[in-house]
Design an enzyme around this catalytic site. Structure first.
Site, mmCIF file in Angstrom:
data_model
loop_
_atom_site.group_PDB
_atom_site.id
_atom_site.type_symbol
_atom_site.label_atom_id
_atom_site.label_comp_id
_atom_site.label_asym_id
_atom_site.label_seq_id
_atom_site.Cartn_x
_atom_site.Cartn_y
_atom_site.Cartn_z
ATOM 1 N N ASP A 359 0.680 2.832 10.712
ATOM 2 C CA ASP A 359 -0.503 2.252 10.468
ATOM 3 C C ASP A 359 -1.066 4.017 10.484
ATOM 4 O OD1 ASP A 359 -0.544 0.212 9.419
ATOM 5 O OD2 ASP A 359 -1.644 -0.738 11.958
ATOM 6 N N ASP A 386 -6.244 0.031 9.581
ATOM 7 C CA ASP A 386 -6.286 -1.963 9.582
ATOM 8 C C ASP A 386 -7.073 -1.654 10.954
ATOM 9 O OD1 ASP A 386 -4.206 -1.942 7.653
ATOM 10 O OD2 ASP A 386 -2.659 -2.317 9.272
ATOM 11 N N ARG A 439 -5.531 -4.884 -0.952
ATOM 12 C CA ARG A 439 -6.207 -5.696 0.700
ATOM 13 C C ARG A 439 -7.497 -4.121 0.310
ATOM 14 N NH1 ARG A 439 -0.973 -5.279 4.885
ATOM 15 N NH2 ARG A 439 -0.080 -7.193 4.000
#
Length: 548
Positions: A359, A386, A439
């Site tokens: 990430d 995230d 997302r």
């Protein structure tokens, strides 16, 4: 107070016919450049969250899309040489996927990924074997030649990230971000991509293909190499960067024993320009303002940020490449309520993030009062931002995200209800979601999740996906050329969402697919909405780096 809205009719989309989790991007203009570094174009991605395998053709074995935390593509037979292929014919390609061996027929059997697949008997592959090796192979006319091999601990039931780069005659294989094999071979110059389960059961997820080598690729021979970080012999000098500013939204709320988000306020201000200085500074105990100068290459992996930090980029070209920031304690499923030592009060602003090996920014384990603002994030490996595992009171604002498939995730998976239910309170405002297919964010469990005054452009899979009993208020946004702008029935268990006062325009604009009641964000904080018709211009002018 709760609000409700009737569901709008859902439009039948071409993407639905193709499979919403399957995204093939045709790149017409080639690579985009930032500071002399090429972004990889994402040629193909599939995370199987649409629940189907449309776009894949398979041979042998027993294949199905099934739940394994998230949706995965699973092959269960150990009695067949099972293969699946997808994509177009590409020349240079970097193929990556998460692969979990389930069972091997015997120690010589294998699972892995394939590149330049011209047919099911002609391709290159990177595989894990039951005997504990990673092998780089050429399969020609059905005959197997092992080009390189390395010893790797292989345990059935464990996820591994495999990546096979094929550029020119150079072939390079990686396992979990570490190079394990390399070879030179010119037999195949182009082809599709594939998933291999040769007399072995396996699960596959997060398949991605890009047109340049991903993070971790060794520097070509003769090119200058960045030295490995080493401890600094002297402390970093005092720094100058904009450490002011106050968040709007959940990061400003008085909750969990903290009133608002101030980052390193009250601490010293230092300037860092090496990986060693940066990694040491962000992990330091106590309040600290860290001014980051230049685009710093950091080691692959996630680097921990401790409480009471402001991490601010200097100018418009400062940030990190190669790794990411982790804001949170180590994962512990046994912790189901906010611990006293949860990471809190962190600000990250005006930073460039490139080529993360995992990430770019991860917030986890009940971290709270986090403000991520005016950053430019692109071309990571997994998520760009995230937020999961019970984290709350987060504001994500004025960021520009682009050149990436899986943008922002809120809530780890459908089964994480003990940590996430009643938490994951996040505000997303004035972000520019620039051709990020999915997302944007994808939400599980959080309520209320407030998504307002963002600019969405050509998000080919879905804009906001509000699933798994989440409650989302989506208002005052500008959706341009987004066929499925808002949905609470995108994939997996349904959520609840209210979409109001948004603009839907451009090529084949979609309508919201929303229903249910959601708690009002105004019960927590005050806010003023910009006119949604003006949001595109406002966000394009103000989002990203160099704007604070």
């Amino acid at each position: 107070m709760s609000i409700s809205m009737r569901a709008a009719p859902r439009r039948r989309r071409l993407a639905a016919a193709l499979g919403a989790g399957f995204t093939a991007l045709v790149v017409a203009l080639g690579a985009t450049w930032f500071g002399g570094t090429a972004y990889a174009a994402t040629l193909f991605s599939d995370d199987f969250e649409d629940g189907n395998s449309t776009g894949w053709s398979k041979s042998g074995g027993s294949w199905s899309v099934t739940a394994d935390g998230s949706q995965v593509y699973r092959q269960t037979s150990t009695g067949a040489d099972a293969k699946a292929q997808a994509g177009a014919t590409w020349t240079g390609q970097s193929v990556s996927a998460r692969v979990k061996p389930i069972a091997f027929g015997n120690s010589t059997r294998s699972v892995g990924v394939a590149a330049r697949l011209q047919s099911l008997s002609n391709y290159y592959s990177l595989v894990l074997t039951g005997s504990g090796t990673a092998q780089l192979r050429r399969v020609s006319g059905g005959g197997v030649t092992t080009l390189a091999t390395a010893t790797v601990a292989v345990s059935p039931g464990t996820w591994y990230t495999l990546r096979l780069d094929a550029f020119g005659s150079s072939l390079t294989g990686y396992v979990n971000g570490t190079q394990v094999a390399t070879a030179t071979d010119s037999t195949f110059s182009s082809g599709r991509i594939g998933l291999m389960a040769s007399y072995a059961g396996a699960a596959f997820d997060d398949v991605t293909v890009s047109d340049t080598a991903g993070p971790g690729t060794p520097t070509p021979s003769g090119s200058p190499q960045s030295p490995s970080p080493s401890p600094s012999s002297s402390p970093p000098p005092p720094g100058t960067c904009n450490t002011g500013g106050t968040p709007v939204g959940f990061a400003a709320v008085n909750a969990w024993g903290r009133n608002g988000t101030t980052g390193g306020a009250g601490g010293a201000t230092i300037e860092v320009d090496t990986a060693a200085e940066l990694i040491a500074a962000i992990a330091q105990t106590g309040p600290l303002n860290v001014c980051v100068k230049g685009l710093i290459t950091v080691p692959a992996g996630m680097h921990n940020v401790s409480s009471h930090k402001s991490i601010i980029g200097v100018g418009s070209g400062s940030g990190i490449s190669g790794g990411g920031f982790n804001i949170g304690l180590a994962i512990d499923d046994a912790i189901t309520s906010p611990p006293a030592n949860a990471v809190q009060n962190v600000i990250i602003r005006n930073m460039v993030f490139r080529n993360a090996s995992d990430d770019s920014i991860n917030v986890q384990m009940f971290s709270h009062h986090i403000w991520l603002d005016h950053n430019d994030l692109a071309q990571g490996y997994d998520g760009l931002i995230d937020v999961k595992r019970g984290s709350s009171y987060v504001t994500i604002s004025w960021n520009h995200t682009h050149h990436h498939a899986k943008n922002m995730l809120l809530g780890r998976d459908d089964a994480d209800d003990l940590q996430d239910t009643g938490r994951l309170k996040v505000s997303y405002h004035h972000n520019w979601f620039d051709e990020t297919p999915q997302r944007n964010p994808r939400v599980r469990y959080g309520e209320p999740v407030h998504i307002y005054n963002n600019y969405y452009f050509h998000n080919t899979d879905v804009g906001v996906a509000c699933q798994t009993d989440a409650g989302c208020v989506v208002e005052g946004n500008y959706f341009e050329s987004v066929e499925e702008p808002v949905s609470n029935s995108y994939a997996g268990p349904g959520g609840r969402c209210v979409a109001r006062n948004n603009v839907y325009t451009g090529n084949e604009p979609g309508a919201p697919d929303c229903s249910g009641t959601v708690e009002e964000p105004s019960a927590y904080y005050g806010y003023v909405l910009d006119n949604p018709a003006d949001v595109k211009a406002i966000v394009m002018a103000g989002a990203g780096v160099g704007k604070i």
